[in-house]
Design a protein around this motif. Structure first.
Motif, short mmCIF file in Angstrom:
data_model
loop_
_atom_site.label_atom_id
_atom_site.label_comp_id
_atom_site.label_asym_id
_atom_site.label_seq_id
_atom_site.Cartn_x
_atom_site.Cartn_y
_atom_site.Cartn_z
N ALA A 123 0.83 -1.21 0.00
CA ALA A 123 0.00 0.00 0.00
C ALA A 123 0.86 1.26 0.00
O ALA A 123 0.55 2.25 -0.68
N LEU A 124 1.96 1.23 0.76
CA LEU A 124 2.85 2.38 0.81
C LEU A 124 3.52 2.60 -0.55
O LEU A 124 3.64 3.74 -1.02
N ALA A 125 3.94 1.51 -1.18
CA ALA A 125 4.59 1.62 -2.49
C ALA A 125 3.62 2.22 -3.51
O ALA A 125 4.01 3.06 -4.34
N THR A 143 1.10 4.24 -2.88
CA THR A 143 0.90 5.65 -2.53
C THR A 143 2.08 6.50 -2.98
O THR A 143 1.91 7.62 -3.47
N LEU A 144 3.29 5.96 -2.81
CA LEU A 144 4.50 6.71 -3.16
C LEU A 144 4.92 6.52 -4.61
O LEU A 144 5.94 7.07 -5.04
N ASN A 145 4.15 5.69 -5.35
CA ASN A 145 4.47 5.41 -6.75
C ASN A 145 5.86 4.80 -6.89
O ASN A 145 6.67 5.23 -7.72
N ARG A 146 6.11 3.79 -6.07
CA ARG A 146 7.39 3.09 -6.10
C ARG A 146 7.16 1.60 -6.37
O ARG A 146 6.11 1.07 -6.04
N PRO A 147 8.15 0.91 -6.92
CA PRO A 147 8.05 -0.55 -7.05
C PRO A 147 8.09 -1.20 -5.67
O PRO A 147 8.76 -0.69 -4.75
#
Length: 198
Positions: A37-39, A41-45
């Motif tokens: 979920a954090l990835a 939100t942060l637009n990270r892999p």
């Protein structure tokens, strides 16, 4: 302090978004669920260390434990962790025991932003009691095992953590809303910049 770090580090600020984020914590702390979920939100892999290890070995973690024991598993874990922690910009959910080896703690501490997802043993048991993919908890006293593991590992998590988040029974979306601004601020802290950036 954050504002000062951004002003003093204009050249480095472009590299900050590439700094990987590492989630550490006990089995059942929510590293994979919160990490995904954090990835997003942060637009990270997103990467999960245990899943990556299973993919490379071609078998589930309990089978690795059965064939090679915990020592063999930990050696493989260190090799995969070394590769994963070199990848820029990811959110990585580590295995609960990844902090046991000093070399692993050094890799995590030196190569990215470390977030410790902290939880009580009662909550950890509630989340893991039906999970058969956790070999260390497959015994007659999983609660006692969690207590012992938590006592052993908590100081190691705390020693390398840049951020500590109490997960408790807070819903994942709420936790992510709490974590995201803290991550953004931490990525521009002067101490983090000096410690993490090449």
């Amino acid at each position: 302090m954050v504002k000062q770090a951004q002003t003093a580090s204009e050249e480095s600020s472009e590299a900050n978004p590439s700094l990987p984020i590492f989630l550490v914590g006990m089995p059942g702390a929510g590293k994979t669920t919160i990490g995904k979920a954090l990835a997003k939100t942060l637009n990270r892999p997103f990467m999960d260390l245990d899943h990556e290890l299973e993919r490379r070995c071609g078998v589930r973690i309990p089978i690795i434990f059965d064939l090679e024991g915990e020592a063999g598993f930990r050696q493989r874990e260190t090799c995969v962790l070394d590769e994963c922690t070199r990848q820029a910009g990811i959110v990585l959910a580590t295995g609960g025991g990844a902090v046991l080896a000093e070399v692993n703690r050094e890799m995590l501490s030196q190569r990215g932003l470390v977030i410790y997802l902290k939880a009580r043993s009662a909550d950890l048991y509630a989340r893991t009691r039906h999970d058969r993919n956790r070999p260390l908890l497959q015994n007659p006293d999983p609660v006692g095992t969690l207590d012992r593991l938590l006592e052993q590992r908590a100081p190691l998590y705390e020693a390398i953590a840049d951020l500590t988040i109490e997960t408790g029974r807070t819903p994942v979306p709420q936790l992510v809303r709490r974590i995201s601004p803290l991550v953004h601020s931490s990525l521009f802290e002067a101490e983090t910049l000096c410690k993490k950036l090449p």
